[in-house]
Design a protein around this motif. Structure first.
Motif, PDB file in Angstrom:
ATOM      1  N   ASN A   1       0.715  -1.196  -0.065  1.00 39.60           N
ATOM      2  CA  ASN A   1       0.012   0.005  -0.036  1.00 39.60           C
ATOM      3  C   ASN A   1       0.747   1.263   0.066  1.00 39.60           C
ATOM      4  N   ARG A   2       2.052   1.218   0.396  1.00 32.79           N
ATOM      5  CA  ARG A   2       3.022   2.360   0.470  1.00 32.79           C
ATOM      6  C   ARG A   2       4.321   2.145  -0.803  1.00 32.79           C
ATOM      7  N   ASP A   3       4.730   3.361  -1.073  1.00 37.92           N
ATOM      8  CA  ASP A   3       5.864   3.234  -1.868  1.00 37.92           C
ATOM      9  C   ASP A   3       6.935   4.043  -1.292  1.00 37.92           C
ATOM     10  N   PRO A   4       8.254   3.162  -1.165  1.00 36.10           N
ATOM     11  CA  PRO A   4       8.636   1.777  -1.668  1.00 36.10           C
ATOM     12  C   PRO A   4       7.557   0.873  -0.469  1.00 36.10           C
ATOM     13  N   PRO A   5       7.420  -0.425  -0.894  1.00 34.53           N
ATOM     14  CA  PRO A   5       6.833  -1.206  -0.176  1.00 34.53           C
ATOM     15  C   PRO A   5       7.761  -2.025   0.513  1.00 34.53           C
TER      16      PRO A   5
ATOM     17  N   TYR B   1       1.656 -16.259  -9.324  1.00 32.91           N
ATOM     18  CA  TYR B   1       1.801 -15.378  -8.550  1.00 32.91           C
ATOM     19  C   TYR B   1       0.662 -14.748  -7.847  1.00 32.91           C
ATOM     20  N   ALA B   2      -0.417 -15.623  -7.657  1.00 34.95           N
ATOM     21  CA  ALA B   2      -1.823 -15.133  -7.437  1.00 34.95           C
ATOM     22  C   ALA B   2      -1.686 -14.536  -5.948  1.00 34.95           C
ATOM     23  N   GLY B   3      -2.441 -13.444  -5.736  1.00 35.56           N
ATOM     24  CA  GLY B   3      -2.375 -12.742  -4.725  1.00 35.56           C
ATOM     25  C   GLY B   3      -1.445 -11.136  -4.984  1.00 35.56           C
ATOM     26  N   TYR B   4      -0.739 -11.455  -5.966  1.00 35.15           N
ATOM     27  CA  TYR B   4       0.038  -9.939  -6.363  1.00 35.15           C
ATOM     28  C   TYR B   4      -0.111  -9.882  -7.836  1.00 35.15           C
ATOM     29  N   GLU B   5      -1.309 -10.033  -8.359  1.00 34.94           N
ATOM     30  CA  GLU B   5      -1.568  -9.635  -9.754  1.00 34.94           C
ATOM     31  C   GLU B   5      -1.651  -8.331  -9.948  1.00 34.94           C
ATOM     32  N   ASP B   6      -2.122  -7.474  -9.055  1.00 32.86           N
ATOM     33  CA  ASP B   6      -2.369  -6.066  -9.196  1.00 32.86           C
ATOM     34  C   ASP B   6      -0.713  -5.429  -9.203  1.00 32.86           C
ATOM     35  N   ASP B   7       0.055  -5.871  -8.606  1.00 33.88           N
ATOM     36  CA  ASP B   7       1.541  -5.265  -8.490  1.00 33.88           C
ATOM     37  C   ASP B   7       2.438  -6.305  -8.502  1.00 33.88           C
ATOM     38  N   PRO B   8       2.798  -6.794  -9.760  1.00 34.60           N
ATOM     39  CA  PRO B   8       3.733  -8.031  -9.787  1.00 34.60           C
ATOM     40  C   PRO B   8       4.962  -7.720  -9.605  1.00 34.60           C
ATOM     41  N   GLY B   9       5.523  -6.516  -9.853  1.00 40.93           N
ATOM     42  CA  GLY B   9       6.937  -6.008  -9.779  1.00 40.93           C
ATOM     43  C   GLY B   9       7.700  -6.280  -8.514  1.00 40.93           C
ATOM     44  N   PRO B  10       7.051  -6.027  -7.345  1.00 44.06           N
ATOM     45  CA  PRO B  10       7.667  -6.303  -6.079  1.00 44.06           C
ATOM     46  C   PRO B  10       7.713  -7.864  -5.751  1.00 44.06           C
TER      47      PRO B  10
END
Length: 556
Positions: free
Chosen positions: A225-229, A385-394
């Motif tokens: 939720n924050r940058d950087p995570p 990578y289910a659970g991180y589809e919205d932000d796969p980069g991290p």
């Protein structure tokens, strides 16, 4: 000899060459030249092509072969009961070839022939452990794949520890990956990893060293939720009438040194308003002292970000201490089931050495990969990578060299929202490309688990339109490969295997939707031009040869 007798053979030869080339290019078995042979050889030797695989379930068994029903009888169904000429099975649709046993080589051969007709390059077979039924079935699958010149690998579904995972992977590589039919990328044996197996290797906090208390504390790979995570966060739920905490065991502090307690804490926003709060206390106690000393007590708001705190414990040198990060409900804005997050909790000496075994805030799949490499293995892991589809980069950054690619098993969570799926694909493909990883796009014909669940999840196939839309969304992100969910997961109704209800519709549709390639694995326009050039060259060559032959004949 009249001139016409010389020009006719030349044109015939040109025509024959053109037809043969067309046979290779289109896959038509003209003159016995079958493009399937070219397809198979291309897919085995080239890892840069967009291969199409399919999840395959080798878990079906029948009394006549295995001695009992397996999986056909799930959710209270009884295949021994015949209703309307069909067995009562745990599926909405009914297999066209009837119920089958996956240790029956004939059934496996039929499936592979169906998959080839769908232009599928290989199966990703569900695997549940050494010696399990699926393992026995995979041994049969290997034999049939080798005979049918078809590829296979496994879907690693479940595990229990790093040691068990390493043993499983070594077994798979030593037993099956030696097969010429095992699916490889850049010469490395590929293994797909399901999300459950990844979760099961979340940090193992030894109870002899740490104690965690609270409602369902869990580990989060990425606090997004924050940058950087922050990555690798222990999330603790404080009871409304009490506390939650993470607490160390006794940590000896040798004399003649200085010590610093370090802690990273935050409000890990849950389902409440961002202005809601959670309370934190950092505590320490010495051996023989039953009371805790509070080093810090504060209300943490999500907007405060992460707080990296440090406390001097040098006065306790020569003693043993416990440290504790304690959370509690409360705050200026009121508490509404907020969760507390601890990024780290450790003691360092003057040289920066960590005295206590720090909380293992890291997914242990990294340890699996490094251990395998130390032992001389180099598998190519494509992880769910289910659970991180919205932000796969991290997610990709966190696993770095531990995995080589990503996929999601199913798109059922998006329902029929193809636009949302397309956006997810694009994000995944972009993040993977930026990190030199492989992105495999999942294509699913629909979903219907009403035979096993109530309430059920149903995603209408819409006469093939949903499947076509998903393929188009997948192609738009230009992935490195595609995977069909599924060939034969009958329970969830995602199968493309022919059924009594749908016949070969989805075999034919898969072959059609794959598109973009011909028998030689080249784009159609490029191959057409290649065929044209070859035909012209051959035609000119034959024409020149015939003219030389005629001139010599006339001179003689």
């Amino acid at each position: 000899m009249p001139e016409g007798h010389n020009t006719i053979p030349r044109r015939c030869f040109v025509l024959v060459y053109a037809v043969i080339l067309l046979s290779i290019g289109t896959g038509l078995p003209i003159f016995g030249v079958n493009a399937a042979l070219w397809d198979t050889k291309c897919s085995q030797t080239t890892s840069s092509t967009q291969d199409v695989l399919a999840f395959y379930y080798p878990w079906y068994g029948t009394p006549s072969v295995t001695g009992q029903w397996m999986h056909w009888d799930g959710a209270g169904h009884n295949p021994d009961n015949i209703v309307g000429g069909r067995r009562d099975i745990s599926a909405v649709h009914y297999p066209l070839i009837d119920v089958y046993d996956c240790t029956n080589d004939s059934a496996l051969q039929t499936h592979i022939q169906m998959a080839k007709a769908a232009r599928i390059d290989g199966f990703v077979a569900s695997w549940w452990g050494i010696g399990y039924f699926e393992d026995i079935a995979v041994s049969h699958l290997r034999t049939v794949c080798e005979a049918e010149d078809f590829q296979f690998t496994i879907y690693y579904e479940t595990t229990s520890s790093v040691e068990a995972t390493v043993a499983d992977i070594e077994y798979l590589l030593d037993t099956y990956a030696v097969s010429p039919s095992w699916y490889r990328i850049d010469g490395r044996p590929v293994i797909y990893v399901y999300v459950r197996a990844r979760y099961q290797l979340s940090p193992n906090i030894p109870t002899s060293l740490w104690e965690v208390y609270g409602a369902n504390p869990f580990w989060s790979l990425v606090e997004p939720n924050r940058d950087p995570p922050r990555t690798g966060v222990m999330v603790i739920h404080p009871y409304q009438a009490g506390i939650g905490y993470v607490q160390s065991n006794w940590i000896p502090l040798p004399v003649r040194d200085t010590y610093t307690l370090k802690a990273g804490i935050s409000n890990n926003q849950n389902d409440c308003d961002p202005d809601s709060d959670v309370g934190f206390r950092i505590k320490v106690r010495s051996l023989g002292d039953s009371s805790w000393e509070t080093l810090d007590d504060r209300i943490v708001n999500f907007h405060d970000g992460w707080l990296d705190l440090s406390f001097d414990l040098s006065s306790r040198a020569g003693d043993s201490v416990m440290v504790r990060a304690e959370s509690y409900p409360g705050g200026v804005s009121g508490w509404c089931s907020e969760w507390a997050a601890v990024d780290y909790l450790l003691i360092e000496d003057s040289s920066g050495h960590i005295l206590n075994p720090a909380l293992s805030f890291d997914n242990q799949w990294k340890t699996v990969t490094s251990t395998l490499r130390q032992q001389g293995y180099d598998p190519y892991f494509i992880m769910d990578y289910a659970g991180y589809e919205d932000d796969p980069g991290p997610f990709l950054d966190h696993f770095e060299d531990a995995i080589d690619g990503i996929h999601v098993y199913t798109t059922a969570g998006w329902g029929s929202n193809v636009a949302g799926i397309a956006e997810m694909y694009l994000d995944g493909a972009t993040a993977a490309e930026e990190r030199n990883k492989r992105f495999v796009a999942t294509v699913m014909p629909g979903y219907d688990d009403s035979a096993i669940n109530n309430p059920a999840l149903i995603i209408d196939r819409d006469g093939g339109m949903f499947y076509e839309s998903l393929w188009n969304a997948a192609k738009a992100c230009n992935p490195e490969g595609y995977i069909v969910c599924s060939f034969n997961e009958w329970h969830e109704g995602t199968e493309i295997e022919p059924s009594l209800e749908l016949g070969y519709e989805y075999i034919e549709l898969t072959a059609s939707l794959r598109g973009g390639e011909t028998g030689l694995g080249l784009p159609f326009l490029f191959q057409f031009l290649l065929i044209f050039v070859v035909v012209v060259v051959v035609s000119l060559g034959l024409g020149f040869g015939i003219r030389v032959y005629r001139q010599r004949r006339n001179r003689s």
